[in-house]
Design an enzyme around this catalytic site. Structure first.
Site, short mmCIF file in Angstrom:
data_model
loop_
_atom_site.label_atom_id
_atom_site.label_comp_id
_atom_site.label_asym_id
_atom_site.label_seq_id
_atom_site.Cartn_x
_atom_site.Cartn_y
_atom_site.Cartn_z
N VAL A 163 -58.36 -2.40 23.10
CA VAL A 163 -59.39 -2.85 22.10
C VAL A 163 -58.73 -2.27 20.55
O VAL A 163 -58.87 -0.98 20.39
CB VAL A 163 -60.88 -2.57 22.07
CG1 VAL A 163 -61.51 -2.90 20.92
CG2 VAL A 163 -61.42 -3.23 23.24
N PRO A 164 -57.70 -2.93 19.86
CA PRO A 164 -56.93 -2.38 19.10
C PRO A 164 -57.58 -2.10 17.97
O PRO A 164 -57.25 -2.48 16.58
CB PRO A 164 -56.03 -3.58 18.80
CG PRO A 164 -56.83 -4.65 19.07
CD PRO A 164 -57.88 -4.44 20.09
N CYS A 165 -58.26 -0.72 17.58
CA CYS A 165 -58.84 -0.45 16.31
C CYS A 165 -57.96 0.26 15.52
O CYS A 165 -58.03 0.35 14.28
CB CYS A 165 -59.88 0.68 16.96
SG CYS A 165 -59.26 1.98 17.77
N HIS A 166 -56.51 0.60 16.13
CA HIS A 166 -55.50 1.09 15.10
C HIS A 166 -55.08 0.03 14.29
O HIS A 166 -54.40 0.13 13.27
CB HIS A 166 -54.51 1.25 16.06
CG HIS A 166 -53.94 0.46 16.92
ND1 HIS A 166 -54.27 0.15 18.20
CD2 HIS A 166 -52.83 -0.32 16.84
CE1 HIS A 166 -53.65 -0.82 18.89
NE2 HIS A 166 -52.66 -1.14 17.79
N ARG A 167 -55.56 -1.52 14.44
CA ARG A 167 -54.98 -2.38 13.54
C ARG A 167 -55.98 -2.53 12.20
O ARG A 167 -55.78 -3.29 11.43
CB ARG A 167 -54.73 -3.74 14.18
CG ARG A 167 -54.14 -3.71 15.40
CD ARG A 167 -54.05 -4.83 16.12
NE ARG A 167 -53.24 -5.06 17.43
CZ ARG A 167 -53.36 -5.63 18.23
NH1 ARG A 167 -54.29 -6.41 18.42
NH2 ARG A 167 -52.58 -5.49 19.52
#
Length: 172
Positions: free
Chosen positions: A125-129
């Protein structure tokens, strides 16, 4: 039944937590593994799928994940985490933009940011984006250097995929 497994990645050891048939958490380990986290033996189909998809991700071969997920959180957090999965690999948006995608005013960026910060499924779940309003990297549970490395990896893979597609089109 919950189980915890540790796998290696180019950015450090990852702890995968599973409950029956779904991934419930994925985080980087700092230092020694927790006592209840055993090295992954990949005996279960889900663990094999997760490992294969993470390896494909880190090699730049695939930027999307197709795993059953069951993160624990409030309904608002669940909504934010689903929205994170709509941000394409290699791209970033601000917390305010994410709030607006959810139909909230940009002024709700802090509430959205708090939910992003509670994401238990790093990478998948790409919270780094998600970045600050000025595009600056802000807050990441695994540290800003890892956030930058993940974005760099995705951008390189995206450029490589576009180049391959262009070469195929030109060869026709």
């Amino acid at each position: 039944m919950h189980s915890h497994h540790v796998i290696d990645s180019p950015l450090g050891k990852l702890r995968l937590s599973l409950a029956c048939d779904a991934l419930t958490a994925l985080c980087f380990l700092e230092g020694a593994p927790l006592p209840d986290a055993a090295p992954a033996d990949f005996a279960t189909p889900l663990l094999r799928r997760a490992r294969a998809q993470l390896q494909a991700y880190f090699s730049g071969a695939a930027m999307a994940f197709d795993l059953p997920l069951r993160p624990q959180g409030t309904p608002f957090q669940q909504t934010v985490w689903r929205a994170l999965q709509t941000v394409p690999a290699g791209q970033t948006i601000s917390y305010a933009q994410l709030a607006q995608r959810l139909g909230l005013p940009a002024s709700h960026a802090r509430a959205v940011g708090a939910a992003v910060g509670r994401n238990p499924l790093l990478i998948v779940v790409p919270c780094h984006r998600i970045v600050g309003h000025d595009g600056a990297l802000t807050g990441y549970a695994a540290g800003l250097p890892r956030k930058q490395a993940l974005l760099d990896l995705e951008r390189a893979a995206t450029v490589s995929a576009k180049s391959a597609t262009l070469r195929r089109l030109l060869a026709v």
